[in-house]
Design a protein around this motif. Sequence first.
Motif, PDB file in Angstrom:
ATOM      1  N   HIS A 133       0.837  -1.212   0.000  1.00 33.70           N
ATOM      2  CA  HIS A 133       0.000   0.000   0.000  1.00 33.70           C
ATOM      3  C   HIS A 133       0.868   1.256   0.000  1.00 33.70           C
ATOM      4  CE1 HIS A 133      -3.367   2.580   0.443  1.00 33.70           C
ATOM      5  NE2 HIS A 133      -2.948   3.034   1.596  1.00 33.70           N
ATOM      6  N   LEU A 134       1.933   1.203   0.804  1.00 32.49           N
ATOM      7  CA  LEU A 134       2.849   2.348   0.835  1.00 32.49           C
ATOM      8  C   LEU A 134       3.583   2.512  -0.492  1.00 32.49           C
ATOM      9  CD1 LEU A 134       4.458   2.048   4.373  1.00 32.49           C
ATOM     10  CD2 LEU A 134       3.110   3.952   3.511  1.00 32.49           C
ATOM     11  N   ALA A 135       3.995   1.401  -1.085  1.00 33.82           N
ATOM     12  CA  ALA A 135       4.831   1.455  -2.291  1.00 33.82           C
ATOM     13  C   ALA A 135       4.043   1.811  -3.546  1.00 33.82           C
ATOM     14  CB  ALA A 135       5.554   0.121  -2.483  1.00 33.82           C
ATOM     15  N   PHE A 136       2.878   1.216  -3.723  1.00 34.71           N
ATOM     16  CA  PHE A 136       2.145   1.465  -4.985  1.00 34.71           C
ATOM     17  C   PHE A 136       0.621   1.506  -4.845  1.00 34.71           C
ATOM     18  CE2 PHE A 136       3.931  -2.934  -4.959  1.00 34.71           C
ATOM     19  CZ  PHE A 136       2.762  -3.686  -4.818  1.00 34.71           C
ATOM     20  N   GLY A 137       0.102   1.208  -3.665  1.00 37.71           N
ATOM     21  CA  GLY A 137      -1.349   1.304  -3.469  1.00 37.71           C
ATOM     22  C   GLY A 137      -2.042  -0.042  -3.660  1.00 37.71           C
ATOM     23  N   LEU A 138      -3.012  -0.317  -2.809  1.00 38.61           N
ATOM     24  CA  LEU A 138      -3.713  -1.610  -2.838  1.00 38.61           C
ATOM     25  C   LEU A 138      -4.398  -1.885  -4.169  1.00 38.61           C
ATOM     26  CD1 LEU A 138      -5.447  -1.869   0.674  1.00 38.61           C
ATOM     27  CD2 LEU A 138      -3.379  -3.032  -0.130  1.00 38.61           C
ATOM     28  N   ALA A 139      -4.855  -0.836  -4.828  1.00 35.57           N
ATOM     29  CA  ALA A 139      -5.601  -1.021  -6.078  1.00 35.57           C
ATOM     30  C   ALA A 139      -4.722  -1.557  -7.200  1.00 35.57           C
ATOM     31  CB  ALA A 139      -6.258   0.286  -6.493  1.00 35.57           C
ATOM     32  N   GLU A 149      -9.841  -7.135   0.079  1.00 30.95           N
ATOM     33  CA  GLU A 149     -10.010  -5.677   0.033  1.00 30.95           C
ATOM     34  C   GLU A 149      -9.302  -5.104  -1.203  1.00 30.95           C
ATOM     35  OE1 GLU A 149     -11.800  -4.073   2.444  1.00 30.95           O
ATOM     36  OE2 GLU A 149     -11.421  -1.995   1.823  1.00 30.95           O
ATOM     37  N   ALA A 150      -8.080  -5.576  -1.449  1.00 30.17           N
ATOM     38  CA  ALA A 150      -7.332  -5.103  -2.626  1.00 30.17           C
ATOM     39  C   ALA A 150      -8.060  -5.510  -3.906  1.00 30.17           C
ATOM     40  CB  ALA A 150      -5.916  -5.674  -2.612  1.00 30.17           C
ATOM     41  N   TYR A 151      -8.615  -6.700  -3.911  1.00 28.55           N
ATOM     42  CA  TYR A 151      -9.379  -7.206  -5.062  1.00 28.55           C
ATOM     43  C   TYR A 151     -10.573  -6.297  -5.340  1.00 28.55           C
ATOM     44  CZ  TYR A 151     -12.713 -10.548  -7.254  1.00 28.55           C
ATOM     45  OH  TYR A 151     -13.638 -11.172  -8.045  1.00 28.55           O
ATOM     46  N   CYS A 152     -11.283  -5.897  -4.287  1.00 27.73           N
ATOM     47  CA  CYS A 152     -12.455  -5.030  -4.476  1.00 27.73           C
ATOM     48  C   CYS A 152     -12.047  -3.669  -5.027  1.00 27.73           C
ATOM     49  CB  CYS A 152     -13.201  -4.843  -3.158  1.00 27.73           C
ATOM     50  SG  CYS A 152     -13.960  -6.350  -2.557  1.00 27.73           S
ATOM     51  N   LEU A 153     -10.925  -3.164  -4.578  1.00 26.74           N
ATOM     52  CA  LEU A 153     -10.477  -1.850  -5.038  1.00 26.74           C
ATOM     53  C   LEU A 153     -10.071  -1.872  -6.504  1.00 26.74           C
ATOM     54  CD1 LEU A 153      -8.312  -0.471  -2.094  1.00 26.74           C
ATOM     55  CD2 LEU A 153     -10.699  -0.015  -2.624  1.00 26.74           C
TER      56      LEU A 153
END
Length: 147
Positions: free
Chosen positions: A63-69, A104-108
């Motif tokens: 999340h810090l490096a590139f974002g969950l999405a 959660e990352a999948y949903c985003l």
Amino acid sequence: MNEEQLIAAARQAALKAYAPYSGFSVGCAIESVDGEVATGVNVENACYRLGVCAEQSALSAAHLAFGLAKVARIAVAGGDGSADSLAGAIVCTPCGGCRQAIYEAYCLSARDIEIICSSGDGATVERHSISTLIPHGFGPANLEDAV
Ligand code: THU
């Protein structure tokens, strides 16, 4: 990074796990859609229930490096991390809590996420997707009735 390299990154990370209570070292490597990689390990605690899984620490780093999405692929490996390279023949699949965290990352992203599960020694690999590992998961859409 090819699949072999992503597994190698997870196995290498596992050697830095803090797992004095279970003796089971887990490493996780997460690749973004752009090929960036973030890693994480399990970090246990004397108050056992406060331990954090490798997937969840890797998700924070991702999340810090590139974002969950932008999460595209995840490699997980677990086993005996007491020597120079991770050992063990049993494939490590994400626990239920980690599946929910990955969901959660999948949903985003609205894109299925590949989960590559490896034995400690890297000799046995299973490939799954988050949609099959956690069908009917609980996501942001389930909260739409909240006031
Ligand atoms: N563990 C993970 O890091 N990821 C998983 O998906 C399964 C379990 C960790 C938690 C604990 O530190 C150790 O492995 C034994 O359960």
